[in-house]
Design an enzyme around this catalytic site. Structure first.
Site, short mmCIF file in Angstrom:
data_model
loop_
_atom_site.label_atom_id
_atom_site.label_comp_id
_atom_site.label_asym_id
_atom_site.label_seq_id
_atom_site.Cartn_x
_atom_site.Cartn_y
_atom_site.Cartn_z
N ASP A 9 -12.12 4.26 6.27
CA ASP A 9 -11.51 5.52 5.47
C ASP A 9 -11.93 5.55 3.94
OD1 ASP A 9 -10.01 3.56 4.96
OD2 ASP A 9 -8.26 4.51 5.93
N ASN A 57 4.03 3.32 7.22
CA ASN A 57 4.55 4.54 8.19
C ASN A 57 4.04 4.49 9.39
OD1 ASN A 57 1.90 5.27 7.58
ND2 ASN A 57 2.45 7.32 6.67
N HIS A 109 0.43 4.02 10.10
CA HIS A 109 -0.83 4.54 10.13
C HIS A 109 -1.58 3.55 10.28
CE1 HIS A 109 -1.38 4.51 5.41
NE2 HIS A 109 -1.92 3.36 5.72
N GLU A 139 -2.34 9.54 9.65
CA GLU A 139 -0.76 9.61 9.25
C GLU A 139 -0.02 10.30 10.52
OE1 GLU A 139 0.06 8.09 6.73
OE2 GLU A 139 -0.72 9.02 4.60
C1 GLP Z 1 -4.24 1.84 3.61
C2 GLP Z 1 -5.68 1.92 4.70
C3 GLP Z 1 -5.55 1.16 5.79
C4 GLP Z 1 -4.71 -0.19 5.29
C5 GLP Z 1 -3.34 0.13 5.25
C6 GLP Z 1 -2.51 -1.05 4.85
O1 GLP Z 1 -3.80 2.80 3.05
N1 GLP Z 1 -6.22 3.30 4.63
O2 GLP Z 1 -6.86 1.03 6.10
O3 GLP Z 1 -4.94 -1.03 6.42
O4 GLP Z 1 -2.88 1.17 4.34
O5 GLP Z 1 -2.66 -1.34 3.57
P1 GLP Z 1 -2.23 -2.64 2.88
O6 GLP Z 1 -2.81 -3.80 3.60
O7 GLP Z 1 -2.50 -2.61 1.34
O8 GLP Z 1 -0.71 -2.69 3.16
#
Ligand code: GLP
Length: 254
Positions: A71, A145, A147, A152
């Protein structure tokens, strides 16, 4: 399967070794990569592993490397010379992997978040993943959440690569890179969908830290539903969940 490990360091070591093995595997399917804080120690460990290889093996790995990130934010510039402006996922990948491993921009692919027509860019990106044969090993983090990528909730398993609106919870979670201000955090992103993610040959879901304990417990215990996009992974034949003790604290008693 679930692979419980002691701490974030052990998880990073495991993930990095898996990625390295996947780059060397035959046939060499593209890697699917993720951003986020969970991945920082994992990529640092991967860089360390690669640098410890004999020069020829390093060169072979550079030749073989092809990855697609999940993404990218819509409308966030970067990479720039000023590290503090490294807010786009492209800038994150440049700093964490591309520059340290001396990979080129056409080997480390991400959606273009500055494209004039984001929806058309999402379609191009999804098609590029398909044209490369789909993903071999897909690395995933887990949002608070539920995702994966930026899929989402609510999100069904039929969602393909597209432009999405980011939830208030996600903008809060990721505000750290934007001066701590959720309102300054992008409102939209381009993300691979569950379609492309579930088409990966193998999936490695990486979860660390106590903040993820509640969502990981839901993922491991509840049936699949659109309310928890990551839950669709339960239907995939080759998923490994690698989690540390803190992330598993709501499911495994000490
Ligand atoms: C982000 C990304 C995801 C990521 C997730 C967890 O927003 N879009 O690809 O795996 O949320 O993030 P973090 O590792 O900072 O908790």
């Amino acid at each position: 399967p679930l692979l419980p490990l002691e701490d974030a360091t052990a998880v990073a070591r495991h993930g990095a070794a898996e990625l390295l093995a996947a780059v060397g595997a035959d046939p060499a399917w593209p890697l699917g990569l993720a951003t986020g804080r969970t991945m920082e120690p994992l990529y640092a460990e991967l860089v360390r592993l690669v640098r410890a290889l004999p020069r020829q093996e390093q060169q072979g790995l550079r030749r073989r490397w092809l990855s697609f990130n999940l993404d990218e934010y819509v409308g966030v510039p970067g990479p720039s010379r000023r590290r503090e402006q490294a807010q786009s996922f492209r800038a994150f990948m440049a700093a964490q992997l591309m520059e340290p491993l001396q990979l080129t921009a056409d080997q480390v692919c991400l959606p273009h978040g500055l494209a004039l027509d984001a929806q058309a860019e999402a379609q191009r990106y999804g098609a590029a993943v398909a044209a490369a044969g789909g993903i071999g090993l897909q690395l995933l983090g887990l949002g608070l959440n539920g995702h994966v990528g930026f899929n989402e909730p609510p999100c069904g398993p039929g969602a393909a690569c597209r432009v999405v609106d980011l939830s208030a919870s996600t903008r809060r979670q990721n505000a750290g890179a934007f001066g701590g201000d959720p309102a300054a955090t992008p409102a939209q992103a381009i993300t691979l969908g569950l379609v492309e993610i579930l088409a990966a040959r193998r999936i490695l879901l990486v979860v660390t830290g106590a903040s993820k304990a509640a969502v990981l417990a839901r993922l491991l215990c509840d049936p699949p539903s659109a309310a928890l996009p990551a839950s669709w992974l339960q239907g995939h034949p080759a998923v490994t969940v690698v989690a540390d003790r803190a992330a598993l604290s709501a499911v495994i008693q000490p």
